[in-house]
Design a protein around this motif. Structure first.
Motif, short mmCIF file in Angstrom:
data_model
loop_
_atom_site.label_atom_id
_atom_site.label_comp_id
_atom_site.label_asym_id
_atom_site.label_seq_id
_atom_site.Cartn_x
_atom_site.Cartn_y
_atom_site.Cartn_z
N PHE A 111 0.81 -1.21 0.00
CA PHE A 111 0.00 0.00 0.00
C PHE A 111 0.85 1.27 0.00
O PHE A 111 0.30 2.37 0.05
N ASN A 112 2.17 1.16 -0.07
CA ASN A 112 2.99 2.37 -0.11
C ASN A 112 4.11 2.30 -1.14
O ASN A 112 5.00 3.14 -1.14
N SER A 113 4.11 1.27 -1.99
CA SER A 113 5.21 1.13 -2.94
C SER A 113 5.03 2.08 -4.12
O SER A 113 3.94 2.58 -4.37
N SER A 114 6.14 2.31 -4.82
CA SER A 114 6.12 3.22 -5.96
C SER A 114 5.36 2.64 -7.14
O SER A 114 5.04 3.36 -8.09
N GLU A 115 5.10 1.32 -7.10
CA GLU A 115 4.34 0.66 -8.16
C GLU A 115 3.51 -0.46 -7.54
O GLU A 115 3.85 -0.97 -6.47
N PRO A 116 2.42 -0.86 -8.16
CA PRO A 116 1.55 -1.89 -7.58
C PRO A 116 2.29 -3.21 -7.36
O PRO A 116 3.16 -3.59 -8.14
N LEU A 117 1.95 -3.90 -6.26
CA LEU A 117 2.54 -5.19 -5.97
C LEU A 117 1.49 -6.05 -5.28
O LEU A 117 0.95 -5.69 -4.24
N TYR A 118 1.20 -7.21 -5.88
CA TYR A 118 0.26 -8.18 -5.32
C TYR A 118 0.96 -9.53 -5.27
O TYR A 118 1.70 -9.89 -6.18
N PHE A 119 0.71 -10.30 -4.22
CA PHE A 119 1.42 -11.57 -4.08
C PHE A 119 0.59 -12.58 -3.30
O PHE A 119 -0.30 -12.22 -2.51
N GLY A 120 0.87 -13.86 -3.54
CA GLY A 120 0.26 -14.95 -2.80
C GLY A 120 1.34 -15.95 -2.42
O GLY A 120 2.30 -16.15 -3.17
N MET A 121 1.18 -16.56 -1.23
CA MET A 121 2.22 -17.47 -0.75
C MET A 121 1.60 -18.67 -0.05
O MET A 121 0.49 -18.60 0.49
N GLY A 122 2.32 -19.78 -0.08
CA GLY A 122 1.98 -20.95 0.71
C GLY A 122 2.96 -21.04 1.87
O GLY A 122 4.15 -20.75 1.71
N THR A 123 2.47 -21.44 3.04
CA THR A 123 3.29 -21.41 4.25
C THR A 123 3.16 -22.72 5.02
O THR A 123 2.07 -23.28 5.11
N VAL A 124 4.26 -23.19 5.56
CA VAL A 124 4.24 -24.25 6.57
C VAL A 124 4.79 -23.65 7.85
O VAL A 124 5.67 -22.77 7.81
N PHE A 125 4.27 -24.08 9.00
CA PHE A 125 4.68 -23.46 10.25
C PHE A 125 4.66 -24.48 11.38
O PHE A 125 4.07 -25.56 11.27
N ALA A 126 5.31 -24.11 12.47
CA ALA A 126 5.32 -24.91 13.69
C ALA A 126 5.27 -23.96 14.88
O ALA A 126 5.88 -22.88 14.86
N THR A 127 4.54 -24.35 15.93
CA THR A 127 4.48 -23.56 17.15
C THR A 127 4.89 -24.43 18.33
O THR A 127 4.57 -25.63 18.38
N PHE A 128 5.59 -23.80 19.28
CA PHE A 128 6.09 -24.50 20.46
C PHE A 128 5.81 -23.66 21.70
O PHE A 128 5.63 -22.44 21.60
N ASP A 129 5.78 -24.31 22.84
CA ASP A 129 5.69 -23.57 24.09
C ASP A 129 6.96 -22.71 24.23
O ASP A 129 8.08 -23.21 24.11
N TYR A 130 6.78 -21.43 24.46
CA TYR A 130 7.89 -20.47 24.45
C TYR A 130 8.97 -20.86 25.46
O TYR A 130 10.17 -20.81 25.17
N GLU A 131 8.55 -21.26 26.66
CA GLU A 131 9.51 -21.58 27.71
C GLU A 131 10.39 -22.78 27.35
O GLU A 131 11.56 -22.83 27.74
#
Length: 210
Positions: A68-88
């Motif tokens: 929303f602030n670039s000098s030219e339009p930019l649109y993108f799509g991505m696929g993601t894999v993730f993992a979550t753990f107990d922080y401690e």
């Protein structure tokens, strides 16, 4: 032109290697965390002082974003894999209830070319907002992103990528867990190059846990 293409391919190889290396390290850390959680569960002497067992979670997501602030339009799509753990269990120091450590690896395309990123987050589920089926959260993270294209005044193809998100997990009666989130994303090189035009984007994510 050929030299720039070779530099781009070399940068991509470095990013992909670092993504694999960090993801492997997180997997090992996750296994160690599970072993520590198992030992803590067996230690009944301190059970009253130990937080309820928090399982490691893994999942995947799809995202769509636009700058929303670039000098030219930019649109993108991505696929993601993730993992979550107990922080401690990852950082080995006291943390608030509901705090998780999350890692993401993403790849996809824009209207201008290919991009890939690797990020880590502190993800917080406020205990006073949780229910059996709706679990809102906020997360703050930092990572790196590679693009095989450059916008005007964007000096590098490998950049930093701080992000902040709000979202919620949703659990169905059958036990399946999904989530949706909205994210603000910033891309820049922290003045490592004289040309450092930042790119700010709004990103929408939907995903599920395995």
């Amino acid at each position: 032109m050929v030299r720039n293409r070779k530099l781009g391919l070399s940068s991509l190889k470095i990013v992909l290697f670092l993504m694999w290396l960090l993801w492997s390290g997180v997997a090992v850390a996750g296994q160690e965390a599970e072993q520590q959680q198992s030992k803590a569960t067996d230690n009944t002497q301190f059970a009253s002082q130990t937080e309820e067992h928090v399982p490691n979670r893994y999942g995947m997501a799809l995202s769509y974003g636009s700058a929303f602030n670039s000098s030219e339009p930019l649109y993108f799509g991505m696929g993601t894999v993730f993992a979550t753990f107990d922080y401690e269990n990852i950082w080995h120091h006291p943390a608030p209830d509901g705090l998780r450590f999350k890692v993401e690896a993403s790849a996809g395309g824009a209207d201008k070319g290919f991009l890939a990123s690797l990020s880590m987050f502190a993800q917080y589920f406020p205990p006073f907002f949780q229910s059996d089926s709706v679990m809102p959260y906020a997360e703050l993270g930092i990572g790196g992103i590679y693009t095989d294209f450059q916008l005007h005044n964007q000096g590098l193809k490998v950049n930093f990528c701080p992000q902040v998100s709000i979202g919620s997990d949703f659990e169905t009666q059958s036990g399946h867990r999904f989530f949706g989130a909205i994210r603000l994303q910033h891309i820049s090189n922290a003045n490592l190059h004289p040309q450092n035009r930042g790119i700010n984007s709004t990103v929408f994510l939907i995903g599920m846990y395995f």
